[in-house]
Design an enzyme around this catalytic site. Structure first.
Site, mmCIF file in Angstrom:
data_model
loop_
_atom_site.group_PDB
_atom_site.id
_atom_site.type_symbol
_atom_site.label_atom_id
_atom_site.label_comp_id
_atom_site.label_asym_id
_atom_site.label_seq_id
_atom_site.Cartn_x
_atom_site.Cartn_y
_atom_site.Cartn_z
ATOM 1 N N TYR A 15 0.863 -1.178 0.000
ATOM 2 C CA TYR A 15 0.000 0.000 0.000
ATOM 3 C C TYR A 15 0.902 1.231 0.000
ATOM 4 C CZ TYR A 15 -4.057 -2.894 1.416
ATOM 5 O OH TYR A 15 -5.076 -3.815 1.480
ATOM 6 N N PHE B 121 -13.995 -4.889 0.322
ATOM 7 C CA PHE B 121 -14.988 -4.395 -0.643
ATOM 8 C C PHE B 121 -16.415 -4.536 -0.126
ATOM 9 C CE2 PHE B 121 -11.751 -5.814 -4.053
ATOM 10 C CZ PHE B 121 -11.043 -4.629 -3.916
ATOM 11 N N GLY C 86 -18.422 -3.019 -3.037
ATOM 12 C CA GLY C 86 -19.142 -3.984 -3.846
ATOM 13 C C GLY C 86 -18.482 -4.171 -5.194
#
Length: 294
Positions: A66, A215, A219
């Site tokens: 990240y 998620f 989604g």
């Protein structure tokens, strides 16, 4: 519901091995850059992380991959929160890697130690609380035994406290469990997930394994964030409670079982407060059924 007065304690707790965490945590993926790709403000992010801990969050999910050209999520966490509170659990993941140009690669079993040591260095730790082995594509990935076995050796050596698996199938979990204890499964999951994902989540609960969805808010939008056109059922429930669609999605996911841990990520302090407050949002059986039909 007054968001400002609600802390992560409202979500309840679960144990990752011997580590107790509140069920609303924080995902660090969005700390390094904004949606348009520009770098985040360093001091704003540091303040956000401290605010999260101040709201009772004690489970932070991160990874050494990240990063943006000017920011590293691990190093931002280190700057904001070290020396770390005794009850703060930092979960990371290994398997994927990115070079300085941002090109992705996947570690061999022999390269996993280097990834673990990179996380240790960036976070300023002498051990990692939980390390997830991330699988490239769960639909087509073969055996994970060699990779997971390499992490199990690092656990025995004291570099890692607990192990998890990410983006996996049930057979991957069983394969890992035959090698060493698994405390969590971190998979994509949320409203609209297929039946086999619901069944896997339930099976983890029956075994006392934490299920940590990513998620859950985005989604189908995945890394890009929430979809632009929200499902009508989600909008209706959000309006009934006077909350956001994101909060409804999180609340539904948490309702799937006491072993479900949420790790929503944000760079927005207001969204952080809303996410934490979701731990106190209670949906009716009718609303849960409505959302489950999406």
């Amino acid at each position: 519901m007054t968001s400002e007065t609600i802390t992560a304690a409202a979500s309840g707790t679960w144990r990752l091995g011997d580590l107790a965490v509140r069920r609303i945590g924080f995902g660090a993926m969005r700390l390094t850059h904004l949606a348009d790709g520009s770098p985040t403000d360093r001091e704003r992010v540091v303040s956000l992380l401290r605010r999260a801990v101040g709201l009772g969050v004690n489970h932070i999910d991160t990874a050494s991959f990240y990063f943006s050209p000017t920011r590293s999520a691990n190093e931002l966490i280190n700057r904001a929160l070290a020396p770390y509170a005794d009850d703060l659990v930092i979960t990371t993941k290994v398997g994927p890697g990115r070079d300085s140009a941002g090109v992705w690669w996947w570690a061999t079993p022999e390269q996993l130690r280097g990834q673990v040591e990179e996380n240790l260095r960036q976070l300023g730790r002498d051990h990692l609380d939980v390390v997830n082995l991330r699988v490239p594509r769960r639909e087509s990935s073969g055996s994970i035994a060699e990779h997971f076995g390499a992490l199990a050796e690092l656990r025995t050596a004291g570099l890692i406290r607990h192990l998890g698996v990410s983006n996996v199938r049930p057979d991957h979990l069983a394969e890992a469990q035959a090698i060493a204890p698994v405390v969590c499964v971190q998979n994509p999951y949320g409203i609209g997930s297929p039946a086999e994902d619901h069944a896997f989540l339930d099976a983890c609960g029956q075994q006392g394994i934490a299920f940590v969805p990513f998620f859950a808010i985005a989604g189908a939008g995945k890394e890009a964030g929430a979809v632009a056109e929200e499902a009508g059922q989600v909008r209706a429930v959000a309006e009934a409670h006077g909350v956001s669609a994101a909060q409804v999605r999180l609340a539904w996911t948490l309702n799937r079982g006491p072993h479900v841990l949420a790790i929503p990520g944000t760079g927005n302090p207001d969204h952080l407060v809303e996410n934490v407050a979701t731990g106190a949002l209670r949906l009716t059986p009718e609303e849960i059924a409505l959302l489950s039909a999406v």
